[in-house]
Design a protein around this motif. Structure first.
Motif, short mmCIF file in Angstrom:
data_model
loop_
_atom_site.label_atom_id
_atom_site.label_comp_id
_atom_site.label_asym_id
_atom_site.label_seq_id
_atom_site.Cartn_x
_atom_site.Cartn_y
_atom_site.Cartn_z
N MET A 1 0.86 -1.19 0.00
CA MET A 1 0.00 0.00 0.00
C MET A 1 0.90 1.24 0.00
SD MET A 1 -3.70 -0.05 1.36
CE MET A 1 -3.61 -1.62 0.56
N SER A 6 -3.14 4.82 4.44
CA SER A 6 -4.07 3.72 4.19
C SER A 6 -3.63 2.41 4.85
CB SER A 6 -4.22 3.48 2.68
OG SER A 6 -4.78 4.61 2.07
N ALA A 7 -2.46 2.40 5.46
CA ALA A 7 -1.92 1.16 6.02
C ALA A 7 -2.88 0.52 7.03
CB ALA A 7 -0.57 1.42 6.68
N GLU A 10 -5.43 -2.64 6.22
CA GLU A 10 -5.00 -4.02 5.94
C GLU A 10 -5.68 -4.99 6.89
OE1 GLU A 10 -2.66 -5.66 3.75
OE2 GLU A 10 -3.37 -3.86 2.71
#
Ligand SMILES: [Zn+2]
Length: 338
Positions: A1, A6-7, A10
């Protein structure tokens, strides 16, 4: 990513404290990217804060994440839901149907939930008098009338009162009423562990939408700012938000949010000074999202949110005495400098 922001989406079960795991789950539309459900290991069973949106992919990932920490859906004793929005509430109801978990929700969500249920019963969509007051055109008002599914809106088992303490086996949670994003929003505070399950009240990257709710609250932004000050008055805690990564300090983020809204109030008053008089007009002068977009660049739902949010800021400026308001014959509120 590639985007580090945005991590957090997950899939997995990430430890965020002793016996507490953050489980990000997908949403059917990607505006918010994902919603975090928090699993609290409580001996033989597990308690979940918020539940996710009732879609198959979300339930699959929840099952997988719970399996990774030694639980199945039959072990979910209770859902503690922060507020009655679909991404927080609907999967709790769906899982209850199959697995018998208890669902708890803040008692002041009741009028909103009843309004949704009434709209389903009658087939008449909930009215949005706040959009009329904001001077929004009819197509914007009609566009917001989403269809609802009766299964997702069953009542909870428990209406949680503010100030109640919930004695789990492994810890005690305090229920704290934080009206604003919704009138019945609650957060769950674990004082001993120094952790705040914050729902959408305090989010690390964004500000929660304010002012789109049936029935409409008197001053949703006024309530929200009061609720921010309330959690700021507690000892600082780890922030466990519903959207975005967990972070070390509730206080640090609350300070940023308070600053943001002060700036927004100033900008809103300036727009009125420049001649915008309705919330809809002011919303066209302000800039939106981190990317400073113009109102017309927003999608229809975000235009609705921008309009009600602007109305909420204008109404706080009236309460503070910076602006006056008069209601025209067509029900539209016009604002002017005091
Ligand atoms: Zn949410």
């Amino acid at each position: 990513m590639s985007d580090p922001r945005s991590a957090w989406i997950e899939p997995g079960a990430y430890p965020v404290g002793a016996g507490v795991y953050r489980i990000p789950l997908p949403l059917p539309m990607d505006g918010l990217r994902a919603v975090n459900v928090y699993a609290i290991a409580d001996g033989e069973q597990v308690v979940l804060v918020d539940s996710g949106w009732a879609i198959a992919e979300s339930e699959e990932l929840l099952v997988k994440a719970l399996d990774g920490i030694g639980y199945g859906l039959d072990d979910v004793r209770e859902f503690l839901v922060t507020h009655v929005h679909r991404d927080h509430y609907s999967q709790a109801v769906a899982i209850r149907r199959a697995h018998g978990s208890r669902v708890s929700l803040g008692e002041h969500e009741r009028p909103s939930l009843e309004a949704i249920r009434e709209a389903i019963r009658t087939g008449i969509p909930p009215a949005h008098p706040e959009l009329v007051r904001a001077g929004a055109p009819p197509e914007l008002i009609r566009g917001n009338q989403a269809r609802a599914n009766a299964d997702e809106w069953e009542l909870p088992d428990v209406w949680l009162g503010a100030g109640v303490t919930l004695p789990l086996r492994t810890r005690t949670l305090q229920v704290i009423a934080t009206p604003g994003h919704t009138r019945g929003h609650v957060v769950f505070y674990d004082e001993d562990a120094g952790a705040l399950f914050a729902g959408d009240h305090v989010l690390p990257h964004i500000t929660p939408s304010i002012g789109l709710e049936t029935p409409h609250a008197q001053s949703p932004l006024g309530d929200y700012l009061d609720s921010l000050r309330l959690v700021r008055s507690l000892p600082d805690a780890r922030l466990l938000p519903a959207h975005g990564p967990d972070t070390p300090s509730v206080h640090a983020r609350v300070d940023e949010l308070l600053d943001h809204h002060e700036q927004r109030l100033t900008d809103t008053a300036k727009a009125v000074e420049q001649g915008a008089s309705t919330a809809f007009e002011v919303a066209h002068v302000l800039r939106w999202t981190r990317r400073l977009r113009h109102f017309d660049e927003l999608d229809p739902f975000n235009r609705v949110l921008a309009t009600t949010e602007t109305l909420a800021h204008l109404d706080v400026l009236v309460l503070r005495g910076w602006l006056t308001v008069s209601i025209a014959e067509d029900g539209v509120a016009h604002y002017a400098l005091s």
